[in-house]
Enzyme design. Structure first.
Site, short mmCIF file in Angstrom:
data_model
loop_
_atom_site.label_atom_id
_atom_site.label_comp_id
_atom_site.label_asym_id
_atom_site.label_seq_id
_atom_site.Cartn_x
_atom_site.Cartn_y
_atom_site.Cartn_z
N GLY A 37 -3.59 -48.39 99.17
CA GLY A 37 -4.47 -49.27 99.96
C GLY A 37 -4.73 -48.59 101.35
N ASN A 100 10.96 -60.34 92.85
CA ASN A 100 11.14 -60.62 94.11
C ASN A 100 10.30 -61.89 94.26
OD1 ASN A 100 13.12 -58.98 94.90
ND2 ASN A 100 11.81 -57.57 95.76
N GLY A 103 11.08 -64.94 92.48
CA GLY A 103 12.09 -65.85 93.19
C GLY A 103 11.59 -66.47 94.23
N TYR A 146 2.84 -47.79 83.64
CA TYR A 146 1.94 -48.80 84.21
C TYR A 146 1.90 -49.71 83.10
CZ TYR A 146 -2.46 -51.02 85.68
OH TYR A 146 -3.20 -51.98 86.15
N ARG A 187 -10.79 -43.23 89.12
CA ARG A 187 -11.31 -44.13 88.19
C ARG A 187 -12.93 -43.90 87.94
NH1 ARG A 187 -8.52 -50.10 89.84
NH2 ARG A 187 -8.69 -48.99 92.05
P1 NAD Z 1 -5.56 -50.70 94.54
O1 NAD Z 1 -4.62 -49.58 94.28
O2 NAD Z 1 -6.90 -50.76 95.15
O3 NAD Z 1 -4.74 -52.04 95.15
C1 NAD Z 1 -3.23 -52.13 95.06
C2 NAD Z 1 -2.62 -52.42 96.32
O4 NAD Z 1 -1.16 -52.74 96.13
C3 NAD Z 1 -2.71 -51.14 97.56
O5 NAD Z 1 -3.22 -51.50 98.90
C4 NAD Z 1 -1.33 -50.72 97.54
O6 NAD Z 1 -0.94 -50.12 98.64
C5 NAD Z 1 -0.56 -51.92 97.03
N1 NAD Z 1 0.81 -51.82 96.71
C6 NAD Z 1 1.50 -50.89 95.87
N2 NAD Z 1 2.76 -50.93 95.66
C7 NAD Z 1 2.89 -51.86 96.67
C8 NAD Z 1 4.44 -52.22 97.12
N3 NAD Z 1 5.40 -51.72 96.41
N4 NAD Z 1 4.48 -53.19 98.07
C9 NAD Z 1 3.26 -53.77 98.74
N5 NAD Z 1 2.13 -53.26 98.42
C10 NAD Z 1 1.96 -52.37 97.31
O7 NAD Z 1 -5.74 -51.35 93.07
P2 NAD Z 1 -6.52 -52.53 92.47
O8 NAD Z 1 -7.42 -52.06 91.61
O9 NAD Z 1 -7.04 -53.64 93.83
O10 NAD Z 1 -5.64 -53.52 91.75
C11 NAD Z 1 -5.17 -54.55 92.33
C12 NAD Z 1 -4.27 -55.29 90.85
O11 NAD Z 1 -5.08 -55.46 89.88
C13 NAD Z 1 -3.27 -54.48 90.53
O12 NAD Z 1 -2.23 -55.21 89.99
C14 NAD Z 1 -3.78 -53.78 89.05
O13 NAD Z 1 -2.89 -53.58 88.13
C15 NAD Z 1 -4.63 -55.01 88.64
N6 NAD Z 1 -5.75 -54.66 87.95
C16 NAD Z 1 -6.79 -54.12 88.54
C17 NAD Z 1 -7.93 -53.50 87.42
C18 NAD Z 1 -9.24 -52.94 88.15
O14 NAD Z 1 -9.72 -52.51 87.18
N7 NAD Z 1 -9.35 -52.73 89.49
C19 NAD Z 1 -7.79 -53.58 86.11
C20 NAD Z 1 -6.52 -54.29 85.65
C21 NAD Z 1 -5.57 -54.69 86.67
N1 UDP Z 2 -13.38 -41.01 82.83
C1 UDP Z 2 -14.12 -39.86 82.61
N2 UDP Z 2 -14.47 -39.02 83.79
C2 UDP Z 2 -13.74 -39.26 84.94
C3 UDP Z 2 -12.90 -40.05 84.81
C4 UDP Z 2 -12.86 -41.06 83.92
O1 UDP Z 2 -14.83 -39.52 81.42
O2 UDP Z 2 -13.96 -38.55 85.79
C5 UDP Z 2 -13.25 -41.72 81.62
C6 UDP Z 2 -11.84 -42.04 81.26
O3 UDP Z 2 -11.28 -40.90 80.27
C7 UDP Z 2 -11.86 -43.26 80.50
C8 UDP Z 2 -12.89 -44.07 81.28
O4 UDP Z 2 -13.61 -43.01 81.60
O5 UDP Z 2 -12.12 -43.03 79.05
C9 UDP Z 2 -12.43 -45.13 82.26
O6 UDP Z 2 -11.31 -44.29 83.16
P1 UDP Z 2 -10.69 -45.19 84.26
O7 UDP Z 2 -9.88 -44.18 84.89
O8 UDP Z 2 -11.62 -45.51 85.06
O9 UDP Z 2 -9.97 -46.50 83.77
P2 UDP Z 2 -9.22 -46.83 82.56
O10 UDP Z 2 -9.90 -47.96 81.83
O11 UDP Z 2 -8.96 -45.35 81.50
O12 UDP Z 2 -7.92 -47.03 83.00
#
Ligand code: NAD
Ligand code: UDP
Length: 327
Positions: A37, A100, A103, A146, A187
């Site tokens: 982040g 955590n 809890g 993941y 992404r």
């Molecule tokens: P992001 O990487 O932008 O944000 C994640 C944040 O969590 C970061 O600020 C990072 O520093 C913090 N973090 C990670 N490990 C930590 C720890 N041990 N302690 C404290 N902070 C920690 O990702 P995002 O896209 O905002 O995703 C947020 C949540 O949503 C995640 O749980 C992710 O799995 C879930 N999610 C997101 C998407 C998406 O499309 N963006 C899709 C599916 C699930």
């Molecule tokens: N992808 C791509 N080119 C890039 C980055 C991603 O073709 O430069 C494709 C990737 O292989 C996947 C889709 O775009 O099929 C979405 O990828 P992303 O990493 O955004 O998220 P995912 O849904 O795979 O977690």
């Protein structure tokens, strides 16, 4: 005034959740260790009385004084590039971190909502993905760290619900996008927009026939907000069912950005899901929710955000140095 702990606040979705809960008049306790982040995403909230920030790694004991009404657990690396580079931290935040917070929820008698993902379905053999589908995950593949952390997180959450009576909510988030995504998180949306803005060719992985369904952040936040306030404790998909192939999406980006970049093809990463689209029947029925922002509108807003970044931020192609987080 409701007191809400939000984790992962310096990231993409967490920072938007902070905005929403502050706007709703809640007292927001925000937590992040900044591994993926950036404080820039929340610095506009620092002067507010109902917002406080703790720089803390949630895999270590989490102590919050006083009462808590809600916990929203969004801390976790979320892009394939991030979790490939920090696989153990990804496993730890999904398992130890979630433990955590569960809890804490138990002690505080707080309701806890955890961020799960469409990745629990793996490379899905059922399409579109309904919440009843168990998934098709390669435990030892590159995405396993993941996917399995998130699957464990769901199991642990349900165990706390069943055995300790903790009030839980589980959102399965499908690909979500919008302002404040990290340009270099790998992404597909920041990758393609960054390439277009830098005048580089767009890198499509595989033949581009794999599909995704992209949800704009405002719709995602609304879905999460409604789920938190519902009385449903089993997983609910939140995403936009409008599905597109990655090749067609790359062509849309070329049109949107008005650039004449070419598409170049690179190998498809191992276990990259070939198709993904949420069934949102549950969200519609239980939460009266469905997405309102179509891809044209959402992508325009996202593009405008990335265009507003400085030249220096745009050239930032190097991935973040994670060494300080690896012990
Ligand atoms: P992001 O990487 O932008 O944000 C994640 C944040 O969590 C970061 O600020 C990072 O520093 C913090 N973090 C990670 N490990 C930590 C720890 N041990 N302690 C404290 N902070 C920690 O990702 P995002 O896209 O905002 O995703 C947020 C949540 O949503 C995640 O749980 C992710 O799995 C879930 N999610 C997101 C998407 C998406 O499309 N963006 C899709 C599916 C699930
Ligand atoms: N992808 C791509 N080119 C890039 C980055 C991603 O073709 O430069 C494709 C990737 O292989 C996947 C889709 O775009 O099929 C979405 O990828 P992303 O990493 O955004 O998220 P995912 O849904 O795979 O977690």
């Amino acid at each position: 005034m409701k007191k809400v702990l939000i984790t992962g606040v310096a990231g993409f979705i967490g920072s938007h959740l902070c905005d929403r809960f502050v706007k709703e008049g809640c007292h927001v306790i925000a937590m992040d260790n900044l591994i993926t982040g950036n404080l820039k995403n929340i610095e506009h909230l620092f002067m507010l009385k109902n917002f406080e920030f703790y720089h803390h790694d949630i895999t270590k004991f989490v102590n919050i004084p006083g009462e808590l009404d809600y916990i929203l657990h969004f801390a976790s690396p979320a892009s394939p590039i991030d979790y490939l580079r920090i696989p153990i931290q990804t496993l730890k935040v999904g398992s130890l971190g979630t433990h955590n917070l569960l809890g804490l929820a138990r002690v505080k008698k707080a309701r806890i909502l955890i961020a799960s993902t469409s990745e629990v379905y793996g490379d899905p053999l059922v399409h579109p993905q309904t919440e009843e589908y168990y998934g098709n995950v390669n435990t030892i593949g590159p995405r396993g760290v993941y996917d399995e952390a998130k699957r464990f997180q769901e199991s642990l959450t349900m165990a706390y619900h069943t055995f300790h009576g903790v009030d839980v909510r589980i959102v399965r988030i499908f690909n979500t996008y919008g302002p404040r995504m990290r340009l270099n998180d790998g992404r597909v949306i920041p990758a393609f927009i960054g390439q277009a803005l830098r005048g580089e060719d767009l890198t499509v992985f595989g033949d581009g026939s794999q599909t995704r369904s992209f949800c704009y952040i405002d719709d995602q936040v609304e879905g999460i907000f409604r789920l938190l306030h519902s009385d449903y404790c089993l997983p609910v998909n939140i995403g936009n069912p409008d599905e597109i192939t990655i090749k067609d999406f790359a062509e849309e980006i070329i049109k949107l950005t008005g650039t004449n970049q070419k598409i170049i093809y690179q190998p498809l990463p191992l276990n990259d899901p070939l198709q993904r689209r949420p069934s949102i029947d549950k969200a519609k029925a239980l939460l009266d929710w469905e997405p309102k922002v179509d891809r044209a509108e959402g992508m325009q807003k996202t593009y405008d955000y990335f265009r507003s970044l400085s030249e220096e931020e745009l050239m930032l192609e190097e991935h973040k140095d994670f060494s300080e987080f690896i012990h």
